[in-house]
Design an enzyme around this catalytic site. Structure first.
Site, PDB file in Angstrom:
ATOM      1  N   PRO A  31      51.745  26.991  34.790  1.00  0.00           N
ATOM      2  CA  PRO A  31      52.917  28.607  35.725  1.00  0.00           C
ATOM      3  C   PRO A  31      54.105  27.353  35.952  1.00  0.00           C
ATOM      4  O   PRO A  31      53.864  26.303  36.494  1.00  0.00           O
ATOM      5  CB  PRO A  31      51.632  28.762  37.057  1.00  0.00           C
ATOM      6  N   GLU A  32      55.077  27.695  35.600  1.00  0.00           N
ATOM      7  CA  GLU A  32      55.741  26.933  36.269  1.00  0.00           C
ATOM      8  C   GLU A  32      56.856  26.935  37.194  1.00  0.00           C
ATOM      9  O   GLU A  32      56.395  28.117  37.915  1.00  0.00           O
ATOM     10  CB  GLU A  32      57.014  26.755  34.824  1.00  0.00           C
ATOM     11  N   LYS A  40      55.596  22.798  42.073  1.00  0.00           N
ATOM     12  CA  LYS A  40      55.046  23.863  41.853  1.00  0.00           C
ATOM     13  C   LYS A  40      53.977  24.575  42.898  1.00  0.00           C
ATOM     14  O   LYS A  40      52.727  24.601  42.232  1.00  0.00           O
ATOM     15  CB  LYS A  40      54.542  23.481  40.498  1.00  0.00           C
ATOM     16  N   ASN A  48      55.706  22.909  30.611  1.00  0.00           N
ATOM     17  CA  ASN A  48      55.803  22.633  29.318  1.00  0.00           C
ATOM     18  C   ASN A  48      56.493  23.248  28.251  1.00  0.00           C
ATOM     19  O   ASN A  48      57.248  22.544  27.444  1.00  0.00           O
ATOM     20  CB  ASN A  48      54.092  23.067  28.816  1.00  0.00           C
ATOM     21  N   ARG A  64      49.988  17.562  25.481  1.00  0.00           N
ATOM     22  CA  ARG A  64      50.342  18.472  25.872  1.00  0.00           C
ATOM     23  C   ARG A  64      50.835  18.889  24.379  1.00  0.00           C
ATOM     24  O   ARG A  64      51.727  17.975  23.840  1.00  0.00           O
ATOM     25  CB  ARG A  64      51.628  18.689  26.822  1.00  0.00           C
TER      26      ARG A  64
END
Ligand code: ZN
Length: 262
Positions: A2-3, A51, A167, A250
């Site tokens: 989740p961003e 976040k 990401n 990532r």
């Protein structure tokens, strides 16, 4: 993962569902809070900072902030009493019940209860929040440029520089700016423009259930998770590579033609 925009939407959902309501039952399914019971307290608000989620609860024994973070797989869902939960029961970490709602935090990466006056400990390290009321572009740019040799892809994900980008947006922002994600921050041609685009991308998506950076709801992403598929602009196969410090790697996605390495 989740961003910032997803977390912002989650905060709005919890705020709408719980604020001003009395908690009729609570269940914290994490060892450090196993005996905590906040029933009889009133939820006053839920806000997001980057976040992180902060749910403020006023009890008879003081004011608390429930700090949660979705990390990789987490989600908050709100159900009607008696309604079947949308994720397996064993994934529940927090249950907050009111007379007409049951909010369940599943697979949360962080669950901690802080006295309200220590709330800052949870989020004080964050850079300016792209979706926050106190967004400060100059401060975000200053923080990014503190380490001019760092790759831009990595710096954008560092929540202490600016908060809210994960990401996915990192990959999409580098693409729409024509910048290879390995480019040192100090060599990004127009960093201000990139940061403005970041805010715009998150703002556009914060009300949407399905995220899109292209403006198209079928072909939603430019390069993110599109490795080996043709670039939507030039047809060159999108590349992927694992980057970042050991243990926290990532996948980085880019088009070698639209985003040449400098
Ligand atoms: Zn391309």
């Amino acid at each position: 993962m989740p961003e910032g925009d997803t977390v912002h939407r989650t905060a709005r959902l919890l705020d709408r569902s719980l604020s001003g309501r009395l908690l009729t039952g609570t269940d914290f399914r994490v060892p450090q809070l196993a005996t905590t019971d906040l029933s009889g307290s009133t939820v006053t608000a839920t806000v997001s900072r980057g976040k992180h989620l902060l749910t403020r609860i006023d009890g008879t024994d003081g004011s608390w902030t429930l700090h949660t973070h979705l990390k990789m797989e987490g989600a908050w869902r709100v159900h009607a009493p008696g309604e079947r939960w949308r994720r397996p029961t064993h994934q529940a970490r927090v249950v907050l019940e009111t007379a007409d709602k049951v909010a369940v935090g599943f697979s949360l990466g962080i669950v901690e209860l802080l006295p309200r006056d220590r709330e800052g400990e949870a989020v004080g390290h964050l850079g300016p929040d792209l979706l926050g009321p106190d967004w400060d572009e100059d401060e975000a740019l200053r923080r990014l440029l503190e380490h001019p040799d760092r790759p831009i892809g990595e710096a954008l994900r560092d929540q202490t520089r600016l908060a809210g980008i994960g990401n996915m947006y990192q990959a999409e922002l580098c693409f729409t700016s024509g910048v290879h994600p390995g480019t040192p921050v100090g060599e990004v041609p127009d960093l201000t423009r990139l940061v403005r685009r970041a805010k715009q991308m998150l703002e556009l998506n914060k009300e949407r259930a399905v995220q899109s950076t292209t403006g198209d709801l079928r072909e939603r992403m430019w390069v993110y998770r599109r490795d080996n598929r043709p670039c939507r602009r030039c047809g060159t196969p999108v590349q992927v590579q694992m980057v970042g410090p050991a243990g926290r790697e990532r996948a980085s996605y880019w088009c070698p033609s639209c985003q040449p390495a400098r």
